[in-house]
Design a protein around this motif. Structure first.
Motif, mmCIF file in Angstrom:
data_model
loop_
_atom_site.group_PDB
_atom_site.id
_atom_site.type_symbol
_atom_site.label_atom_id
_atom_site.label_comp_id
_atom_site.label_asym_id
_atom_site.label_seq_id
_atom_site.Cartn_x
_atom_site.Cartn_y
_atom_site.Cartn_z
ATOM 1 N N GLU A 1 0.931 -1.194 -0.089
ATOM 2 C CA GLU A 1 -0.050 -0.082 -0.125
ATOM 3 C C GLU A 1 0.964 1.234 -0.200
ATOM 4 O O GLU A 1 0.924 1.981 1.134
ATOM 5 N N SER A 2 1.533 1.524 -1.163
ATOM 6 C CA SER A 2 2.254 2.890 -1.164
ATOM 7 C C SER A 2 2.040 3.695 -2.369
ATOM 8 O O SER A 2 2.686 4.914 -2.585
ATOM 9 N N GLU A 3 0.687 3.519 -3.045
ATOM 10 C CA GLU A 3 0.566 4.283 -4.313
ATOM 11 C C GLU A 3 -0.272 5.670 -3.433
ATOM 12 O O GLU A 3 -1.133 5.540 -2.466
ATOM 13 N N PRO A 4 0.388 6.877 -3.773
ATOM 14 C CA PRO A 4 -0.170 8.045 -2.968
ATOM 15 C C PRO A 4 -1.684 8.120 -3.339
ATOM 16 O O PRO A 4 -2.131 7.941 -4.406
ATOM 17 N N THR B 1 -3.659 6.389 -1.359
ATOM 18 C CA THR B 1 -4.163 5.055 -1.043
ATOM 19 C C THR B 1 -3.897 4.619 0.447
ATOM 20 O O THR B 1 -2.935 4.639 0.882
ATOM 21 N N ARG C 1 3.984 -2.964 4.250
ATOM 22 C CA ARG C 1 4.915 -1.863 4.371
ATOM 23 C C ARG C 1 5.572 -1.679 5.830
ATOM 24 O O ARG C 1 4.894 -1.741 6.676
#
Ligand code: FMN
Ligand code: SF4
Ligand code: FES
Lengths: 160, 445
Positions: free
Chosen positions: B88-91, B93, B128
């Motif tokens: 979960e690192s997509e800006p 999200t 993460r």
């Protein structure tokens, strides 16, 4: 320096989570780097990398290659407290730049630097998954979300 | 919330929703027991296939179909794995964390069903590194489930064995890409692998592996419990079911909300059940439809169904359904510069188009934003982006960086040209707090 016995015991248990053999064993490297950084002074020293290389049957250069790839691993000593300000888009839209300016002012640290008194290291980081509770900082590994400038001042004051 | 059934977030209101007790009190693990007792593995896959569930990690790939790519166990006896993507690192999200925080047993039950369906003896949940709290919550739930005989050998006396392990990342966006994640899990730099071979044939440690997003697998127990027809009765024909939508940016009530796919993005923005609208007196300038990689589209497109087809119809993508709202007090060039900076920072550097391209895009957007843009810069952006995508590199990060740049030129060319001609921006970028842009929010509806 050798790794403390406590960590060696932990790592011996950790590698059981992965398949047997050298390739399976090295899968424990990133979790082990985290634990070393947490327990041994807040950064990954060259000695730690050599010790981990010995533990995981790797060359020190391989451990360095991994540690230097991941932004969370620190290869230089931090100040007493570490403040990470998210400067990605959702935070930027609701005040991250003001947070960063205020954090600089209150700590006396430059971005990716440590304050002259050694108390604070200030960093900018990419999206931390707190976009709908932005803006946010991470102070010493704890998220502070829906942050206000007053709250930032209070948090930094508590560290003084 | 009215007008549609909610289920994904239905258990989360309870204080102890993250514990085994709280989960079981709301019917948790009953369906797993039934599956292990009464169903063949292939029946589970069939239900998921028939349900039309599509992956929630960004690409929307049909989940049941993906499971069938795993080799036939009778012909390929190798160990096989399920890897759960919690990077979960997509800006923009921030929805998987809600599941990990509030309902980790729902994920675990889904993992066990998916492992049963695919014959995996072990699953790795990759979280993460920054999600410490979410990691501990999920780790505690795994320990509880193991103590209750739900994980390990001979689960619930069924003869089915399955282990679930947690694994922590260390802050690199590229480890959300499925092969980058596998390299990272193997203790290496997160360098995506060239495909083929695909993970189903050559995944973790070279063994057959399926990679699914946290929210995707969290959906599975609901679907297996209530059936494919029930799932298809919600959402749209090609994008059935409900989805977790993250809304961030300049809105009154940013948050993570549950809604049926195909709901109008305008409802999500304006309804008091969702984001509650923009701040008073503001207009919607632009929005990212599903995370930063989908690019910005003009505010005028807001009345569009939030599903794969709807987003395609406005030249955008559903992505992770992370809507980032930008009002008219903001500068879209500045927003673009922030996004370009991110991809420059996150390129793993293996492919020259991506390594150089992300850097050039960032430099050009930065100089335009600072009022130092050159007349030829806008066309240069398009030329660079066309060298980066589509499908020209080992992984899709290069595409993810090129798409927002292309969208920017397509929809906001006038803003870029104005910055170049007038030598800068007329909007003051500090003081977003003073504009009342930040309001206290809830994590869930
Ligand atoms: C650069 C990049 C970053 C990605 N980041 C994530 C991520 O953080 N989480 C995720 O689930 N999928 C991410 N994906 C998508 C994964 O590669 C993969 O498609 C997904 O995990 C598959 O799960 P699903 O089929 O259940 O959606 C990313 C893809 C790319 C190209
Ligand atoms: S496209 Fe970019 S991120 Fe992906 S492998 Fe190539 S250089 Fe790395
Ligand atoms: S943009 Fe700051 S947490 Fe996502």
């Amino acid at each position: 320096m050798a790794l403390p016995e406590k960590l060696v015991d932990e790592f011996n248990a950790l590698v059981k989570n992965y398949p047997a053999g050298k390739e399976g064993k090295r899968s424990g490297l990133i979790p082990a780097l985290h634990r070393c950084q947490e327990e041994l002074g807040g950064w990954v020293t060259p000695e730690i990398m050599e010790d981990l290389a010995a533990f995981f049957d790797l060359e020190p250069a391989e451990v360095y290659g991994v540690a230097s790839f991941y932004p969370m691993f620190r290869l230089t000593p931090p100040g007493k407290h570490v403040i990470k300000v998210c400067h990605n888009i959702s935070c930027d839209l609701v005040g991250a730049r003001d947070v960063l300016a205020k954090a600089k002012e209150l700590t006396g640290a430059e971005v990716h630097g440590t304050s002259p008194d050694g108390k604070f290291t200030l960093e900018v980081v990419e999206c931390q998954g707190c976009c709908s509770t932005a803006p946010m900082i991470d102070l010493d590994n704890t998220f502070h979300e829906n942050l206000t400038l007053d709250e930032l001042e209070r948090l930094i004051g508590e560290c003084q | 919330m009215s007008g549609f059934e909610t289920y994904l977030m239905s258990r989360m209101a309870r204080e102890d929703s993250h514990t085994l007790e709280g989960y079981k009190a709301q019917g948790g693990y009953a369906t797993l027991e039934r599956v292990l007792k009464d169903m063949q593995p292939s029946e589970v896959t069939e239900i998921v296939k028939a349900s039309g569930l599509r992956g929630r990690g960004g690409a929307g790939f049909p989940t049941g179909l993906k499971w069938t790519f795993m080799p036939d166990a009778s012909k390929d006896p190798r160990d096989r794995y399920l890897a759960i993507n919690g990077d979960e690192s997509e800006p923009g999200t921030c929805k998987d964390r809600v599941i990990l925080d509030e309902d980790p047993h729902g994920l675990i039950e889904g993992v066990l069903m998916a492992c049963y369906a695919m014959g995996c003896a072990a699953s790795y949940i990759y979280i993460r590194g920054e999600y410490r709290h979410q990691y501990r919550r999920t780790e505690a739930a795994i320990a509880e489930a193991r103590a209750a005989g739900l994980i390990g050998k001979n689960i619930l006396g069924s003869g089915f064995d399955c282990e679930i392990y947690m694994h922590m990342g260390a802050g690199a966006y590229i480890c959300g890409e499925e092969t980058g994640m596998m390299e990272s899990l193997e203790g290496k730099r997160g360098h995506p692998r060239p495909k083929p071979p695909f993970p189903a044939g050559f995944g973790l440690w070279g063994q057959p592996t399926t990679v699914n997003n946290v929210e995707t697998i969290f959906n599975v127990p609901f679907i297996v419990e209530r059936g494919a027809e029930w799932h298809r009765s919600m959402g749209t024909e090609k994008s059935p079911g409900n989805i977790l939508v993250g809304i961030s940016g300049n809105v009154k009530r940013p948050g993570v909300y549950e809604a049926p796919l195909g709901i109008s993005a305008k409802t999500l923005l304006e309804s008091p059940d969702f984001a509650g609208g923009l701040h008073d007196g503001r207009k919607l300038k632009a929005w990212f439809t599903g995370g930063s990689s989908t690019g910005m589209v003009p505010g005028s497109t807001i009345d569009t169904p939030m599903d794969h087809d709807g987003m395609q119809s406005i030249g955008a993508m559903l992505g992770t359904a992370a809507m980032i709202m930008i009002d008219d007090s903001q500068c879209v060039v500045r927003a673009m510069e922030v996004v370009a900076r991110f991809y420059d920072h996150e390129s793993c550097g293996q492919c020259s188009q991506c390594r150089e391209g992300t850097q050039w895009l960032h430099q050009i957007f930065r100089r335009i934003e600072q009022g130092k843009g050159l007349p030829q810069d806008v066309d240069m952006l398009t030329a660079i982006a066309s060298g980066m995508a589509p499908g020209k590199t080992i992984c899709a990060l290069s595409d993810a960086a090129a798409i927002p740049a292309n969208q920017m030129v397509k929809h906001f060319r006038a803003e870029l040209e104005e910055h170049i001609q007038s030598g800068g921006c007329r909007i003051n970028h500090t003081g977003n707090f003073a504009r009342g842009a930040s309001a206290p929010t809830e994590v869930h509806a």
